[in-house]
Scaffold this active site. Structure first.
Site, PDB file in Angstrom:
ATOM      1  N   ASP A 339       0.863  -1.174   0.000  1.00  0.00           N
ATOM      2  CA  ASP A 339       0.000   0.000   0.000  1.00  0.00           C
ATOM      3  C   ASP A 339       0.905   1.231   0.000  1.00  0.00           C
ATOM      4  OD1 ASP A 339      -2.345   1.647   0.401  1.00  0.00           O
ATOM      5  OD2 ASP A 339      -1.705   1.817   2.486  1.00  0.00           O
ATOM      6  N   ASP A 532      -1.886  -0.750   5.952  1.00  0.00           N
ATOM      7  CA  ASP A 532      -2.137  -0.219   7.295  1.00  0.00           C
ATOM      8  C   ASP A 532      -3.535   0.342   7.476  1.00  0.00           C
ATOM      9  OD1 ASP A 532      -1.774   2.206   5.775  1.00  0.00           O
ATOM     10  OD2 ASP A 532      -1.508   3.223   7.701  1.00  0.00           O
ATOM     11  N   ASP A 536      -7.284  -1.472   3.175  1.00  0.00           N
ATOM     12  CA  ASP A 536      -6.377  -2.562   2.804  1.00  0.00           C
ATOM     13  C   ASP A 536      -6.890  -3.922   3.272  1.00  0.00           C
ATOM     14  OD1 ASP A 536      -4.484  -0.750   1.719  1.00  0.00           O
ATOM     15  OD2 ASP A 536      -3.740  -0.330   3.737  1.00  0.00           O
TER      16      ASP A 536
END
Length: 647
Positions: A339, A532, A536
């Site tokens: 990410d 995080d 996600d």
């Protein structure tokens, strides 16, 4: 003005430090029983060599049988009651069989080595547990509570969120909290594994069990004692230790059939030769030797000690692996998907510009009110920028994963959304968003009752260790990492170029991220997702395995992930993958070692003359070697420090 830490009554005596010597070994029951069995065996051997009466020698050896064999015998009998065949019972039967033909010395030797092997297994397990549970001893039992201008010493277990404590220079911090006064540097190596002290100022988080440096701190407690980072580390590793790896489950599945086969083969080796007139004593001795050397003790121990040692080692370096299965899966990683915000970047964006589209609109205030319950780094940045001004209360808060947030503020519906989620045709909005994105920033649109009132630009910075971590991941997996983000293409591309990532997929909603991961895995590719945020979580759930950057990670992400990093460094990702692969190599080496030992000893017994003592020593020796080999992963040398080249 009240002093940061006025005089206060002395704290009650602290708990005694845990001894550093090996004295804890005697707290393990199996160690005491094994030592007693060894003492009886050596006494019996001395009596035998000195020509003592046979009754005395036999009494000492049989006492060795009882002391060293009662526990595995009881475990084996209980397993038999549950219609399962335990390897321990095979060893006891073999020892008794040796005694029935007068080989009481050999049987006692088997009992001693078997008891010693079991004690070493327990020592390995206990050492793994102690390496993690020792973290709990780092947290002090008492804290200095500040209230009404006075201070008093209280039990750390009685602290509650909202309490304010004082931490003097050199003291250990007694609770997780946020610094509200003072500045210092804190040694967090016991929790995160970071070698250098971390600077702490107002607004920074601190953890229980870490050591304050030269400054005094006022800390507001933010977590219950049972929910501190150190307590959760211990809880997670304890839960992980209770799980079984896929390899271990497979071994246990075939162990029952294999053990039953050993019993059948032993009976055949005993009865068939006797039917043809063979000597009872020599035939029984060969059969008992076969039962011993064919037992899969070392194979059963081949898997879990290395994996549990690796889990304990990772936890000491700020990485929590939730299960042995997760550790195995980490080793399988073919492709790493990252990410952007909070993972590839520091997750601490700052406001770069605020554009007001309607005169008089408090764009930042409205956005901060709507975002005050958000866990996304962009939302936290907006709230932080509005600190010091009056922010109205918000109600009916709703997170819109991949889009933004919505809340009711002062009777109006306020939304803070990404440009992609803005469905309006306002040209000014598009123009301002494009300008922010061209500069490599991230834009959000602030809407009041559906009408755009402003545009906020935010900028994040790449983690300092990101380029090196990306290179290490590419070396480990032989495949360059991929970036999946909901951010705009320009900002994502610019950041990816700095990090050394060529494969970029931007402007993805959570389901789009999950779909991209599923597409990768269609050709049996094992994908590791590192993220995080709440957005996600779907991709993490779809992946073969996942890692949450836990220091700033959302609760849902931390719960979904198989691994959580407390240490705020992306370089821990290649480090834990390298550790998992080392654990897998140790498991394979153990299985090869155990299989080779069993095969060699069985063939020697069937086609040669394998002495019972040598068979016992070879079988139990291989078991001990396998256990000790797994313990090597507890060493700090097994962990590759961030910045080193993984192999």
């Amino acid at each position: 003005m009240t002093a940061l830490y006025p005089a206060v009554e002395p704290a009650p005596a602290a708990r005694p430090a845990r001894p550093r010597s090996g004295g804890w070994l005697w707290t393990v029951p199996s160690v005491r029983w094994a030592a007693a069995a060894l003492a009886l065996f050596l006494t019996g051997l001395a009596a035998q060599l000195l020509g003592a009466p046979q009754a005395v020698v036999w009494t000492l050896y049989l006492a060795c049988y009882v002391v060293g064999g009662w526990e595995p015998a009881w475990v084996g009998v209980r397993a038999l009651r549950n219609r399962t065949l335990d390897v321990d019972l095979l060893m006891i039967v073999a020892a008794i069989g040796a005694a029935t033909i007068g080989q009481v010395f050999d049987g006692a030797l088997l009992i001693v080595i078997f008891a010693t092997s079991g004690a070493l297994e327990d020592v390995a397990t206990t050492r793994t547990e102690r390496s993690v549970r020792g973290l709990l001893d780092l947290a002090p039992e008492h804290a200095t509570l500040l209230g009404d201008g006075s201070q008093r010493v209280v039990a750390a277990a009685d602290l509650r969120p909202g309490d304010v404590i004082v931490v003097r220079p050199g003291e250990r911090i007694s609770a997780d909290g946020t610094v509200i006064g003072g500045a210092s540097e804190v040694d967090q190596s016991s929790i995160t594994g970071e070698p250098l002290p971390a600077a702490k100022d107002v607004g920074d988080d601190v953890f229980a069990g870490t050591v304050n440096g030269s400054g005094a701190l006022r800390v507001e407690v933010t977590r219950e004692p049972s929910q501190t980072v150190v307590a959760r580390i211990v809880a997670m590793v304890t839960e992980a230790s209770a799980t079984k790896a896929t390899t271990q489950l497979f071994i246990e599945k075939i162990e029952q059939r294999y053990s039953a086969g050993v019993v059948v083969a032993t009976l055949a080796l005993l009865t068939v030769p006797l039917m043809f007139g063979a000597d009872l004593r020599s035939t029984l001795l060969r059969a008992m030797t076969f039962m011993i050397v064919a037992s899969p003790c070392a194979v059963v121990l081949a898997t879990m000690p290395p994996l549990l040692s690796a889990i304990a080692n990772a936890s000491r370096h700020g990485v929590l692996v939730k299960s042995a299965v997760a550790m195995e899966r980490l080793a399988d990683t073919d492709v790493v998907v990252l990410d952007k915000t909070g993972t590839l970047t520091a997750g601490e964006p700052v406001i770069s510009r605020v554009t007001v589209l309607i005169d008089g609109a408090d764009v930042l205030g409205m956005a901060a009110a709507a975002e005050q319950f958000s866990e996304h780094p962009l939302g936290r940045a907006i709230v932080a920028a509005a600190r010091g001004r009056v922010v109205p209360e918000a109600g009916d808060f709703t997170a819109l994963p991949g889009r933004g947030v919505r809340a009711r503020v002062a009777g109006h519906v306020v939304e803070v959304v990404s440009p992609a989620a803005y469905a309006g045709e306002n040209a000014a909005v598009r123009e301002h968003c494009a300008a922010i994105e061209n500069d490599g920033g991230t834009a959000v649109v602030v809407l009041e009752d559906g009408l755009p009132v402003g545009v906020i630009g935010l900028a994040d910075r790449l983690r300092p260790d990101a380029p090196a971590a990306v290179m290490q991941l590419a070396q480990l997996t032989k495949h360059p990492p991929m970036l999946l983000t909901g951010d705009n293409r320009r900002a994502a591309g610019r950041l990816a170029e700095e990090a050394g990532i060529a494969d970029v997929h931007a402007e993805l909603l959570p389901d789009g991220k999950a779909a991209a991961v599923q597409k990768l895995q269609r050709d049996n590719t094992h994908v590791l997702v590192v993220g995080d945020g709440v957005n996600d979580a779907p991709a993490m759930a779809a992946a073969h395995t996942s890692i949450a950057m836990g220091r700033a990670g959302a609760d849902l992400t931390v719960q979904t992930a198989d691994v959580v990093t407390i240490r705020d460094e992306l370089a821990t990702v290649p480090a834990v993958i390298a550790l998992a692969r080392r654990a897998r190599r140790v498991v394979i080496a153990n299985l090869v070692m155990a299989g080779a030992a069993i095969t060699t000893l069985v063939l020697w017994d069937l086609f040669g003359q394998l002495p019972l003592p040598l068979g016992v020593a070879g079988h139990e020796g291989s078991t001990i070697l396998v256990a000790l080999n797994g313990l090597r992963l507890l060493s700090n040398r097994a962990w590759i420090s961030p910045g080193a080249t993984p192999t």
